[in-house]
Design a protein around this motif. Structure first.
Motif, mmCIF file in Angstrom:
data_model
loop_
_atom_site.group_PDB
_atom_site.id
_atom_site.type_symbol
_atom_site.label_atom_id
_atom_site.label_comp_id
_atom_site.label_asym_id
_atom_site.label_seq_id
_atom_site.Cartn_x
_atom_site.Cartn_y
_atom_site.Cartn_z
ATOM 1 N N THR A 190 40.633 42.765 21.997
ATOM 2 C CA THR A 190 39.747 41.540 22.470
ATOM 3 C C THR A 190 38.647 41.856 23.459
ATOM 4 O OG1 THR A 190 41.762 40.081 22.038
ATOM 5 C CG2 THR A 190 40.139 39.246 23.323
ATOM 6 N N VAL A 191 39.139 42.648 24.407
ATOM 7 C CA VAL A 191 38.073 43.079 25.290
ATOM 8 C C VAL A 191 38.057 44.500 25.632
ATOM 9 C CG1 VAL A 191 37.670 40.673 26.539
ATOM 10 C CG2 VAL A 191 39.792 42.091 26.988
ATOM 11 N N PRO A 192 37.489 45.363 24.590
ATOM 12 C CA PRO A 192 37.674 46.639 24.816
ATOM 13 C C PRO A 192 37.179 47.384 26.136
ATOM 14 C CG PRO A 192 35.978 45.988 23.146
ATOM 15 C CD PRO A 192 36.670 44.819 23.506
ATOM 16 N N ASN A 193 36.134 46.519 26.568
ATOM 17 C CA ASN A 193 35.365 47.421 27.817
ATOM 18 C C ASN A 193 35.768 47.031 29.277
ATOM 19 O OD1 ASN A 193 33.750 48.620 25.694
ATOM 20 N ND2 ASN A 193 32.262 46.823 25.651
ATOM 21 N N ILE A 194 36.478 46.044 29.577
ATOM 22 C CA ILE A 194 36.869 45.513 30.686
ATOM 23 C C ILE A 194 37.973 46.441 31.132
ATOM 24 C CG2 ILE A 194 38.660 43.941 30.144
ATOM 25 C CD1 ILE A 194 37.727 42.087 32.011
ATOM 26 N N ARG A 195 37.873 46.861 32.499
ATOM 27 C CA ARG A 195 39.008 47.474 33.049
ATOM 28 C C ARG A 195 40.363 46.848 33.273
ATOM 29 N NH1 ARG A 195 35.627 47.513 38.000
ATOM 30 N NH2 ARG A 195 37.694 48.178 39.129
ATOM 31 N N LYS A 196 41.046 47.711 33.126
ATOM 32 C CA LYS A 196 42.899 46.906 32.969
ATOM 33 C C LYS A 196 43.879 47.384 33.815
ATOM 34 C CE LYS A 196 41.619 46.163 27.940
ATOM 35 N NZ LYS A 196 40.534 46.783 27.923
ATOM 36 N N LEU A 197 44.610 46.961 34.434
ATOM 37 C CA LEU A 197 45.695 46.819 35.034
ATOM 38 C C LEU A 197 46.982 46.303 34.943
ATOM 39 C CD1 LEU A 197 43.048 46.578 37.135
ATOM 40 C CD2 LEU A 197 44.774 47.483 38.835
ATOM 41 N N LEU A 198 47.967 47.059 34.663
ATOM 42 C CA LEU A 198 49.547 46.566 34.135
ATOM 43 C C LEU A 198 49.898 45.938 35.424
ATOM 44 C CD1 LEU A 198 51.276 46.234 31.705
ATOM 45 C CD2 LEU A 198 52.092 48.528 32.317
ATOM 46 N N GLY A 199 50.205 44.619 34.883
ATOM 47 C CA GLY A 199 51.107 43.981 35.934
ATOM 48 C C GLY A 199 52.653 44.157 35.702
#
Length: 266
Positions: A190-199
């Protein structure tokens, strides 16, 4: 060369924030900085809970000054009214000039997938654009983070998330943790370029009961694998206000951090 420790964050609330409403076995009194020290975590996401803390934030920020990095909420949890009506964006920009460890702002509980009588999001896209602009205008430009739950993935989220620099991704019900791989793949698509953190929850807030240790282990091992693969840039453990009550999942996580945090990232 960075270490795993650099990628770990503790989700922070004022001491005692979860003592009512979540069926915890006993009350907690630990502060966010003391909880971070106890867990062996150097970075904190400090989030207003039920309107606490309140500006001016100088004294509270001073308490957090030993931490390496702090991301602070401009809008708190769904139970916070004060900064939902008047976000703390200007206040955060101000104190970031006084405390160099403040590196970003975050909006908690942004989407609403559960109550169809309420708006889908707490703010409009134009609001998000303004918040981001204000944070970027700080003496040191600040990151803009958001919160996303796996149950939000059916909403039209991409047009909103495009205005965040990073998103923390959470599984509200522990029973859904076995679906984490599939749900996270949906987020990536859905949002391939946004940085992600796992909660990573350390209590099953969706069911108000203990987090099974096997699910805690699955979250941590999966997160570590994704860190090494570059799929996420961090892991967030929730929450500071349950770290001193002897929960099995918390104590397991503390040992895991001690054993893992100094490993080098390649």
């Amino acid at each position: 060369m960075s270490a795993v420790r650099d990628r770990l964050w503790l989700w922070g609330h004022h001491e005692g924030s979860h003592n009512t409403g979540w069926n915890l076995p006993r009350p907690s009194s630990i502060s966010p900085p003391d909880a971070a020290k106890y867990m062996g975590i150097d970075n904190l996401i400090m989030v207003t809970y039920c309107d606490v803390p309140r500006p001016p934030l100088d004294d509270y920020a001073k308490r957090l000054s030993p931490l390496k990095r702090v991301v602070w909420s401009i809008v708190g949890d769904a139970g916070s009214v004060r900064n939902a009506e008047n976000p703390d964006t200007d206040e955060l920009v101000r104190i970031s000039g006084l405390f160099p460890n403040i590196v970003g702002g975050i909006i908690d509980d942004f989407f609403n997938a559960a109550d169809k009588e309420k708006p889908m999001s707490r703010f409009s896209i134009d609001d998000l654009r303004l918040f981001n602009q204000k944070l970027k205008s700080a003496p040191r430009p600040l990151d803009f983070w958001g919160v996303l739950y796996s149950h939000d993935l059916d909403l039209p989220i991409a047009k909103y998330l495009d205005h965040f620099d990073a998103v923390t991704f959470w599984t509200w019900h522990a029973g859904d943790i076995p679906k984490l791989e599939d749900e996270f793949a949906r987020l990536e698509k859905t949002v391939p370029n946004i940085r992600k953190l796992l909660g990573c929850y350390m209590w099953d807030y969706g069911a108000c009961r203990p987090m099974p240790v096997e699910f805690m282990e699955y979250q941590c091992q999966t997160g570590l694998e994704w860190l090494r693969e570059g799929r996420i840039e961090g892991m967030v453990f929730l929450a500071s206000c349950i770290c001193d009550i002897g929960l099995e999942a918390v104590e397991w996580t503390r040992r895991w951090i001690s054993e893992t945090a100094n490993q080098e990232m390649r």
